[in-house]
Design a protein around this motif. Structure first.
Motif, PDB file in Angstrom:
ATOM      1  N   ARG A 192     -14.816   0.318  -5.110  1.00 55.51           N
ATOM      2  CA  ARG A 192     -14.325   0.125  -6.350  1.00 55.51           C
ATOM      3  C   ARG A 192     -13.988   1.563  -6.738  1.00 55.51           C
ATOM      4  N   TYR A 235      -4.545  -3.286  -4.519  1.00 53.28           N
ATOM      5  CA  TYR A 235      -5.299  -3.279  -6.006  1.00 53.28           C
ATOM      6  C   TYR A 235      -5.632  -4.209  -6.650  1.00 53.28           C
ATOM      7  N   SER A 236      -6.590  -4.522  -6.828  1.00 53.60           N
ATOM      8  CA  SER A 236      -7.166  -6.186  -7.597  1.00 53.60           C
ATOM      9  C   SER A 236      -8.380  -5.894  -8.324  1.00 53.60           C
ATOM     10  N   TYR A 243      -8.850  -5.578 -11.573  1.00 58.24           N
ATOM     11  CA  TYR A 243      -8.519  -4.603 -12.655  1.00 58.24           C
ATOM     12  C   TYR A 243      -9.900  -4.977 -14.006  1.00 58.24           C
ATOM     13  N   TYR A 282     -11.058  -0.786 -10.534  1.00 57.61           N
ATOM     14  CA  TYR A 282     -10.320  -1.703  -9.885  1.00 57.61           C
ATOM     15  C   TYR A 282     -10.660  -1.663  -8.450  1.00 57.61           C
ATOM     16  N   PHE A 312      -1.583  -7.371 -13.611  1.00 54.22           N
ATOM     17  CA  PHE A 312      -2.863  -6.777 -13.166  1.00 54.22           C
ATOM     18  C   PHE A 312      -3.510  -7.993 -12.381  1.00 54.22           C
TER      19      PHE A 312
END
Length: 291
Positions: A154, A191-192, A194, A202, A262
């Motif tokens: 993270r 990238y996940s 969020y 993220y 996102f």
């Protein structure tokens, strides 16, 4: 985004020597851009952080970025840069003035200063173009669900810019694993999860694609990306650190920020990325379905 050198005053990615600031002896420095720092001192040493944020917000708005998103991003990122986080001492080659009220410096004028009188304003095309690119997606594509596996952590954009980020370390950790697929298999920087768009936390995962039911080693994590439509930004060919930073600059400057969902974005490193000095990368940004 993989690590790239950033101006420690305005956050501009420094990807070419022409963007480097200069010391008093004329030598280049990679700590600051030429718009913020020249001949061993800041162009406007008495300008506060708030002035930098407001001017950069105006520049990004002029390039099509939503004003609220631009200001929020800058407020979350600029305070972590060297010039603003208290690590630049008065009297060093950073060029801070002797005014006892001077807590920071910047080439950006305050709201009460006429922008036409500042270097940053008269060269705003150079800053905005280099800072966030002037590109559009090369295409839109809809992809099925995708499962990626690798190493993850993270983080936030602010942490990465501060120099205390984890992304480069994750790449190093991934490539030191004995569980890697063949060299020709595509790699991903994903990238996940969020929490607040570009300003919040993220999950960054460095890895490769696996099947939905594939078992994973204990030291590997996975992320499941839903079916999605993506705006695809393609970099030029060149050194990896440069072209990846430029591609993300184009994403940030993109006029259609409001289309982002996102739900998960990723960098794709395929056969065009084997030579790190001659890389071409695609950045996939999840967006609302095209009508």
């Amino acid at each position: 985004m993989m690590n790239t050198t950033l101006c420690q005053s305005c956050g501009m990615p420094l990807t070419t020597p022409a963007q480097f600031g200069t010391e008093a002896d004329g030598n280049a420095t990679r700590e600051y851009c030429i718009y913020c720092y020249k001949n061993g001192q800041f162009e406007q040493p008495n300008i506060p952080l708030e002035g930098m944020i407001e001017m950069c917000t105006a520049i990004l708005k002029g390039e099509g970025m939503d004003e609220e998103s631009a200001r929020s991003m800058l407020q979350n990122q600029l305070p972590y840069l060297k010039r603003w986080n208290g690590t630049v001492e008065r009297g060093t080659s950073a060029g801070l003035g002797d005014d006892s009220n001077d807590t920071s410096g910047s080439s950006v004028p305050t709201g009460s200063t006429n922008p036409a009188n500042s270097t940053i304003a008269t060269e705003s095309y150079g800053l905005s173009g280099a800072l966030l690119g002037l590109s559009e997606p090369v295409r839109y594509v809809t992809l099925p669900a995708k499962r990626l596996a690798g190493v993850s952590a993270r983080t936030t954009n602010a942490i990465e810019i501060s120099g205390k980020g984890c992304i480069q370390g994750l790449w190093n950790q991934y490539f030191s694993s004995d569980q890697l697929p063949a060299p020709e298999v595509a790699r991903y920087g994903c990238y996940s999860d969020y929490t607040d768009g570009i300003t919040g936390e993220y999950t960054i995962l460095v890895g490769h694609e696996v099947s939905a039911d594939e078992g994973l080693p204990e030291d590997m994590n996975s992320v499941d990306l839903p079916p999605a439509t993506y705006a695809v930004f393609t970099s030029r060919r060149g050194p990896m650190a440069e072209v990846v930073g430029e591609a993300w600059g184009a994403v940030w400057a993109w006029a259609d920020q409001h289309k982002r969902t996102f739900t998960g974005d990723f960098e794709l490193y395929d056969e065009r990325s084997i030579d790190p000095e001659n890389v071409q990368v695609d950045v996939y940004i999840a967006v609302q379905s095209m009508q």
